[in-house]
Design a protein around this motif. Sequence first.
Motif, PDB file in Angstrom:
ATOM      1  N   GLY A  21       0.804  -1.220   0.000  1.00 31.11           N
ATOM      2  CA  GLY A  21       0.000   0.000   0.000  1.00 31.11           C
ATOM      3  C   GLY A  21       0.833   1.263   0.000  1.00 31.11           C
ATOM      4  O   GLY A  21       0.383   2.315   0.475  1.00 31.11           O
ATOM      5  N   ILE A  22       2.029   1.192  -0.543  1.00 33.30           N
ATOM      6  CA  ILE A  22       2.941   2.337  -0.546  1.00 33.30           C
ATOM      7  C   ILE A  22       2.297   3.576  -1.150  1.00 33.30           C
ATOM      8  O   ILE A  22       1.510   3.487  -2.098  1.00 33.30           O
ATOM      9  CB  ILE A  22       4.230   1.959  -1.312  1.00 33.30           C
ATOM     10  CG1 ILE A  22       5.332   2.996  -1.078  1.00 33.30           C
ATOM     11  CG2 ILE A  22       3.953   1.740  -2.785  1.00 33.30           C
ATOM     12  CD1 ILE A  22       6.687   2.552  -1.618  1.00 33.30           C
ATOM     13  N   ARG A  23       2.627   4.736  -0.565  1.00 32.05           N
ATOM     14  CA  ARG A  23       2.104   6.014  -1.051  1.00 32.05           C
ATOM     15  C   ARG A  23       3.268   6.973  -1.313  1.00 32.05           C
ATOM     16  O   ARG A  23       4.326   6.855  -0.693  1.00 32.05           O
ATOM     17  CB  ARG A  23       1.149   6.618  -0.021  1.00 32.05           C
ATOM     18  CG  ARG A  23      -0.112   5.803   0.208  1.00 32.05           C
ATOM     19  CD  ARG A  23      -0.966   6.406   1.293  1.00 32.05           C
ATOM     20  NE  ARG A  23      -0.279   6.385   2.585  1.00 32.05           N
ATOM     21  CZ  ARG A  23      -0.826   6.802   3.733  1.00 32.05           C
ATOM     22  NH1 ARG A  23      -2.055   7.272   3.742  1.00 32.05           N
ATOM     23  NH2 ARG A  23      -0.133   6.749   4.861  1.00 32.05           N
ATOM     24  N   PRO A  24       3.066   7.924  -2.228  1.00 34.87           N
ATOM     25  CA  PRO A  24       4.127   8.902  -2.485  1.00 34.87           C
ATOM     26  C   PRO A  24       4.566   9.586  -1.192  1.00 34.87           C
ATOM     27  O   PRO A  24       3.742   9.961  -0.351  1.00 34.87           O
ATOM     28  CB  PRO A  24       3.464   9.891  -3.447  1.00 34.87           C
ATOM     29  CG  PRO A  24       2.430   9.083  -4.160  1.00 34.87           C
ATOM     30  CD  PRO A  24       1.900   8.129  -3.126  1.00 34.87           C
ATOM     31  N   GLY A  25       5.868   9.718  -1.044  1.00 36.15           N
ATOM     32  CA  GLY A  25       6.429  10.364   0.133  1.00 36.15           C
ATOM     33  C   GLY A  25       6.729   9.442   1.286  1.00 36.15           C
ATOM     34  O   GLY A  25       7.358   9.862   2.275  1.00 36.15           O
ATOM     35  N   ASP A  26       6.305   8.196   1.228  1.00 34.70           N
ATOM     36  CA  ASP A  26       6.545   7.269   2.337  1.00 34.70           C
ATOM     37  C   ASP A  26       8.038   7.063   2.590  1.00 34.70           C
ATOM     38  O   ASP A  26       8.850   7.069   1.667  1.00 34.70           O
ATOM     39  CB  ASP A  26       5.922   5.896   2.034  1.00 34.70           C
ATOM     40  CG  ASP A  26       4.449   5.822   2.403  1.00 34.70           C
ATOM     41  OD1 ASP A  26       3.956   6.754   3.062  1.00 34.70           O
ATOM     42  OD2 ASP A  26       3.801   4.822   2.032  1.00 34.70           O
ATOM     43  N   ARG A  27       8.348   6.850   3.869  1.00 38.18           N
ATOM     44  CA  ARG A  27       9.704   6.468   4.258  1.00 38.18           C
ATOM     45  C   ARG A  27       9.770   4.946   4.301  1.00 38.18           C
ATOM     46  O   ARG A  27       9.034   4.318   5.057  1.00 38.18           O
ATOM     47  CB  ARG A  27      10.071   7.076   5.607  1.00 38.18           C
ATOM     48  CG  ARG A  27      10.212   8.588   5.581  1.00 38.18           C
ATOM     49  CD  ARG A  27      10.723   9.155   6.882  1.00 38.18           C
ATOM     50  NE  ARG A  27       9.759   9.026   7.965  1.00 38.18           N
ATOM     51  CZ  ARG A  27       9.828   9.685   9.127  1.00 38.18           C
ATOM     52  NH1 ARG A  27      10.842  10.497   9.348  1.00 38.18           N
ATOM     53  NH2 ARG A  27       8.915   9.527  10.043  1.00 38.18           N
ATOM     54  N   VAL A  28      10.661   4.396   3.494  1.00 35.92           N
ATOM     55  CA  VAL A  28      10.728   2.952   3.303  1.00 35.92           C
ATOM     56  C   VAL A  28      12.054   2.420   3.829  1.00 35.92           C
ATOM     57  O   VAL A  28      13.120   2.949   3.510  1.00 35.92           O
ATOM     58  CB  VAL A  28      10.579   2.603   1.809  1.00 35.92           C
ATOM     59  CG1 VAL A  28      10.901   1.131   1.552  1.00 35.92           C
ATOM     60  CG2 VAL A  28       9.163   2.929   1.329  1.00 35.92           C
ATOM     61  N   LEU A  29      11.973   1.342   4.612  1.00 31.48           N
ATOM     62  CA  LEU A  29      13.160   0.636   5.083  1.00 31.48           C
ATOM     63  C   LEU A  29      13.115  -0.783   4.528  1.00 31.48           C
ATOM     64  O   LEU A  29      12.086  -1.471   4.622  1.00 31.48           O
ATOM     65  CB  LEU A  29      13.192   0.592   6.613  1.00 31.48           C
ATOM     66  CG  LEU A  29      14.321  -0.235   7.249  1.00 31.48           C
ATOM     67  CD1 LEU A  29      15.689   0.369   6.923  1.00 31.48           C
ATOM     68  CD2 LEU A  29      14.127  -0.346   8.760  1.00 31.48           C
TER      69      LEU A  29
END
Length: 334
Positions: free
Chosen positions: A154-162
């Motif tokens: 469900g990733i969204r623009p601007g998300d911080r991803v690890l």
Amino acid sequence: MRAAVFQGLHEPLAIETIPDPTPDAGEVVVKVARCGICGSDLHMTEDAAYGCQHGDVLGHEFAGEVVGLGREVTGLGIGDLVSVVPLRSCGQCEACCRGEVAWCREFSLQGGGYGEYAVTRPNQCVPLPADVSLADGAIIEPLAVALHGVVLSGIRPGDRVLILGAGPIGLAVAFWARRFGAGAVVLQDVVPDQEPRAMGLGASGFVVNPEDPVGGSDAALGGKADIVFECVGRPGLIAQAVEQVRARGTILLLGLCTQPDTFNSFAMLSKEVRLVTSAFFTRSEYEAALDALASGAIAPRLLVSETIALDTVPTVFEALKSAGHGQCKVLIAP
């Protein structure tokens, strides 16, 4: 034909001469041009849970040329260049018609890519456009696996991803996360070997901090992650991810782990963390991975670290089981 053949658990593969495959009705024979060595292949030779038997020919990430057609085969011709979707399916049931071939009643994992020829079905063959090489055709599967996980997150623009684990799947997740608009994409591993490759695939940071993995990822992201992708499959990493993700964030499991694992469910519940699992991919995601390569995306090709001959497969395969080998995606050219 010659092939690298499974001998038994904890035993090296062996190069053997075995009968050339012949297609039954509704099958095709593909002359394998490139086949990737997958991390799950390494696990299959060490873990009885995968059910490998003596004489099996592994290899499910492959592309090649159609050289044999069984009766009733339509839509393919001798000489066609194809990437093989390694999810064996009937091609006719409701799940197959939706493109969700992993849920087909006849589902099984396609093997055979560690040999000169492999038998498959027409519905698993995806024609390669002229500007996509056979080597490209062999990396579509890991790209599709990563894409499926990114979609489910469900990733969204601007998300911080690890991303935990800088193997081929983790690196491919970084590629897709950037294309989906993630604001920061940090990979975390226990060795720095893949940092240059990670940055080339779109990562904004790379963390190696075994003594304080949570502090290291917090510092690199400027806080907790919106989404943590676990791409290793090692006990203890779910518990670590709970500490690394924000309240009401998402942990997406892509790593294959056949060992029992424990984590503090209260810690997860207290943050209302969403835990999502991801397996395989859909047909449309496989085609989307191909389209990314066909449209000129260079970054995924950085996954390939070496191409080897069939004779060297047993030695290289064993070396890939050791930590710090420095490789990423090794392709076999049978």
